[in-house]
Design an enzyme around this catalytic site. Structure first.
Site, mmCIF file in Angstrom:
data_model
loop_
_atom_site.group_PDB
_atom_site.id
_atom_site.type_symbol
_atom_site.label_atom_id
_atom_site.label_comp_id
_atom_site.label_asym_id
_atom_site.label_seq_id
_atom_site.Cartn_x
_atom_site.Cartn_y
_atom_site.Cartn_z
ATOM 1 N N SER A 296 0.792 -1.196 0.113
ATOM 2 C CA SER A 296 0.177 -0.094 -0.060
ATOM 3 C C SER A 296 0.794 1.135 0.105
ATOM 4 O O SER A 296 0.592 2.408 -0.640
ATOM 5 C CB SER A 296 -1.078 -0.032 1.218
ATOM 6 O OG SER A 296 -0.313 -0.146 2.460
ATOM 7 N N HIS B 166 -1.906 -8.958 1.614
ATOM 8 C CA HIS B 166 -1.734 -7.360 2.273
ATOM 9 C C HIS B 166 -2.731 -7.301 3.462
ATOM 10 O O HIS B 166 -2.667 -7.841 4.609
ATOM 11 C CB HIS B 166 -1.554 -6.316 1.422
ATOM 12 C CG HIS B 166 -0.895 -5.050 1.850
ATOM 13 N ND1 HIS B 166 -0.265 -5.024 3.052
ATOM 14 C CD2 HIS B 166 -0.747 -3.982 1.347
ATOM 15 C CE1 HIS B 166 0.104 -3.866 3.519
ATOM 16 N NE2 HIS B 166 -0.167 -3.191 2.392
ATOM 17 N N HIS C 253 6.436 -13.061 9.555
ATOM 18 C CA HIS C 253 6.568 -11.552 8.886
ATOM 19 C C HIS C 253 8.100 -11.442 8.149
ATOM 20 O O HIS C 253 9.105 -12.058 8.158
ATOM 21 C CB HIS C 253 6.944 -10.307 10.234
ATOM 22 C CG HIS C 253 6.581 -9.144 9.604
ATOM 23 N ND1 HIS C 253 7.637 -8.226 9.091
ATOM 24 C CD2 HIS C 253 5.452 -8.303 9.675
ATOM 25 C CE1 HIS C 253 7.121 -7.215 8.715
ATOM 26 N NE2 HIS C 253 5.842 -7.264 9.192
ATOM 27 N N ARG D 93 3.043 -4.492 17.479
ATOM 28 C CA ARG D 93 1.711 -4.141 17.282
ATOM 29 C C ARG D 93 1.140 -5.391 17.902
ATOM 30 O O ARG D 93 -0.131 -4.897 18.570
ATOM 31 C CB ARG D 93 1.544 -3.950 15.832
ATOM 32 C CG ARG D 93 2.402 -2.868 15.177
ATOM 33 C CD ARG D 93 2.166 -2.561 13.759
ATOM 34 N NE ARG D 93 2.562 -4.016 13.136
ATOM 35 C CZ ARG D 93 2.422 -4.229 11.876
ATOM 36 N NH1 ARG D 93 1.788 -3.164 11.076
ATOM 37 N NH2 ARG D 93 2.735 -5.150 11.237
ATOM 38 N N ASP E 14 -1.680 -9.228 12.654
ATOM 39 C CA ASP E 14 -2.995 -9.632 12.233
ATOM 40 C C ASP E 14 -3.489 -10.952 13.177
ATOM 41 O O ASP E 14 -4.672 -11.099 12.921
ATOM 42 C CB ASP E 14 -2.813 -10.232 10.672
ATOM 43 C CG ASP E 14 -2.338 -9.144 9.493
ATOM 44 O OD1 ASP E 14 -2.930 -7.975 9.768
ATOM 45 O OD2 ASP E 14 -1.522 -9.299 9.102
#
Length: 482
Positions: A289, A319, A366, A375, A421
């Site tokens: 993005s 994504h 990742h 996060r 996620d």
């Protein structure tokens, strides 16, 4: 157009109606820009302060660029191997991103501040202990954390810029309700494009290159202000029969977005929204993005065109769709356990059986990180403090305690630790945001902060159009033989 909303219309008719609506408003939008609205922020004290701080930081950065070009222009930064060429350019150092940096051990930092520091040190909404995402935007733009007064004035400025033109609302309202929310968001952003200040100024032919960043800042602030209202309208259209909740300018940018969604009145829902939007705001420049936005923007496309490209990239399963995939996997795992307590022993066995069957376990690993995603850890702390007995939170925690060792034991996984996620969808669902197809739209609202900040800095630093060199397989094969 409004009379046709309930009619049975084809996709081609929708496109035709959108064109008519845009054409009918385009002249008015351009006229308004031409007669002075382009620089309506000139009298805004907070935007003046913002520009001064951006310019002060640029005065430090520009000489560095000049010295690097002059003294080290032909120096080698790194090498490129065949795996990089064939592996999506992963690991190639080939672009500049000043707003954030992703370290494989420390995770993402915003202008040198860790996410934990951003949570605790950025200004907060009254009664909240979560650093505000709009404050993070100020940090990304200026390199400084805003004061409480600056953040309050900045939030007020965003509210002033948030009005959505009637024709854009009409276009959103006539879109088929079964059209994916991300497709609707991209359509809405393109419908807003005729209001671009940069686009209009560039077409007039009087814009100096040194002024690009200022009119891009105008677009960046406008888009950031508008996207929560557009996203909320799409949500209420698709899932609540078009019954909208008005924007409340007394609330902060992200708290207002949470309220317009209308799924939960609890203050904690506003806080998890603030947390999610702040944590996902920026993630270096190489992700799909961010890079898509930068790439399209490098052609001097305006902010609306550029971020639409970013949104389209974010919509991809590899994504932005990852968080809903993780939630679905957790639900499937919960069902497979058949009501059994999700212990480490059970999850270890289940994970091994999953991998043995040839399936993947989403939410772990990742492309850059080699440790647990900060996060994820921040969201985990929030969940454990606010709703530790939620069944999916307990399951996710058992996964955290068991799956990394299983993945590591395969010898094939460089990073077996959970990423963001693995838990974000679970947090949303706890507060009633159960519409999984919408999760990526929330991601897009957040990522607008980083992409827009980066676009301003690309204009400020005068970065050229991107044009990497491609090659054929035959050329590559011959190159490595030499």
């Amino acid at each position: 157009l409004k009379a046709l909303v309930t009619a049975q219309i084809t996709s081609l008719e929708v496109v035709h109606l959108i064109r008519l609506a845009m054409l009918s408003r385009m002249t008015a939008a351009r006229s308004a820009l031409r007669f002075g609205e382009r620089r309506f922020f000139a009298d805004s004290a907070i935007v003046g302060t913002l520009k001064k701080q951006i310019k002060a930081l640029a005065d430090q950065k520009v000489p560095i660029i000049q010295a690097l070009k002059k003294e080290h222009g032909n120096s080698t930064v790194g090498t490129v191997n065949v795996n990089m060429v064939l592996g999506g350019m992963r690991g190639i150092k080939g672009m500049i991103c000043e707003t954030s940096l992703l370290d494989e051990q420390e995770g993402i930092t915003y202008r040198g501040f860790s996410l934990s520091e951003c949570v605790t040190e950025l200004p907060k909404a009254p009664g909240s202990d979560i650093g505000l995402p709009e404050a993070a935007m100020w940090l990304l733009l200026t390199g400084k954390m805003p004061t409480d007064d600056e953040c309050k004035a900045f939030n007020e400025e965003l509210h002033k810029r948030s009005k959505i033109p009637d024709h854009v609302n009409t276009i959103i309202d006539i879109l088929p309700k079964d059209m994916h929310p991300m497709t609707q968001l991209a359509t809405a952003l393109l419908a807003l494009q005729p209001t671009s200040v940069f686009g209009q100024a560039y077409r007039e032919g009087t814009l100096k290159k040194t002024d690009y960043w200022e009119v891009t800042l105008e677009d960046a602030l406008n888009l950031t202000a508008q996207i929560p209202l557009v996203a909320a309208r799409i949500f209420r259209n698709v899932y609540f029969e078009g019954k909208h909740i008005a924007s409340d300018p007394s609330l902060d940018w992200s708290g207002n977005y949470a309220q317009m969604l209308g799924v939960c009145d609890e203050e904690d829902f506003k806080d998890i929204t603030r947390l999610y939007l702040m944590l996902h705001a920026d993630h270096e420049g190489g992700n799909v993005s961010a890079h898509s936005t930068h790439l399209v923007g490098s052609a001097l496309s305006d902010a609306y065109l550029s971020y639409t490209a970013g949104v389209c990239g974010l919509a991809g399963p590899l994504h932005g769709l990852a968080n809903q995939e993780c939630l679905r996997w957790l639900k499937a795992t919960q069902a497979a356990l058949g009501g059994e307590e999700p212990t480490v022993e059970r999850l270890t066995k289940f994970a091994k059986e999953t991998l043995k069957s040839g399936k993947v376990i989403p939410g772990f690993g990742h492309g850059v990180l080699r440790t647990s995603d900060p996060r994820y850890l921040i969201q985990r702390s929030f969940a454990q403090a606010k709703f530790p007995n939620d069944p999916l939170v307990k399951l996710a925690d058992a996964c955290f305690m068991s799956i990394p060792s299983v993945l590591f034991g395969t010898g094939k996984v460089k990073n077996p630790w959970p990423n963001v996620d693995a838990l974000s969808g679970t947090c949303m669902q706890h507060y009633g945001l159960t519409q999984e197809d919408y999760y990526t739209v929330v991601f897009a609202v957040s990522r607008a902060i980083g992409c827009m900040s980066n676009l301003v800095w690309s204009r400020m630093l005068g970065f050229p159009i991107e044009r990497p060199k491609s090659m054929t397989l035959e050329f590559l094969a011959n190159s490595v033989k030499k």
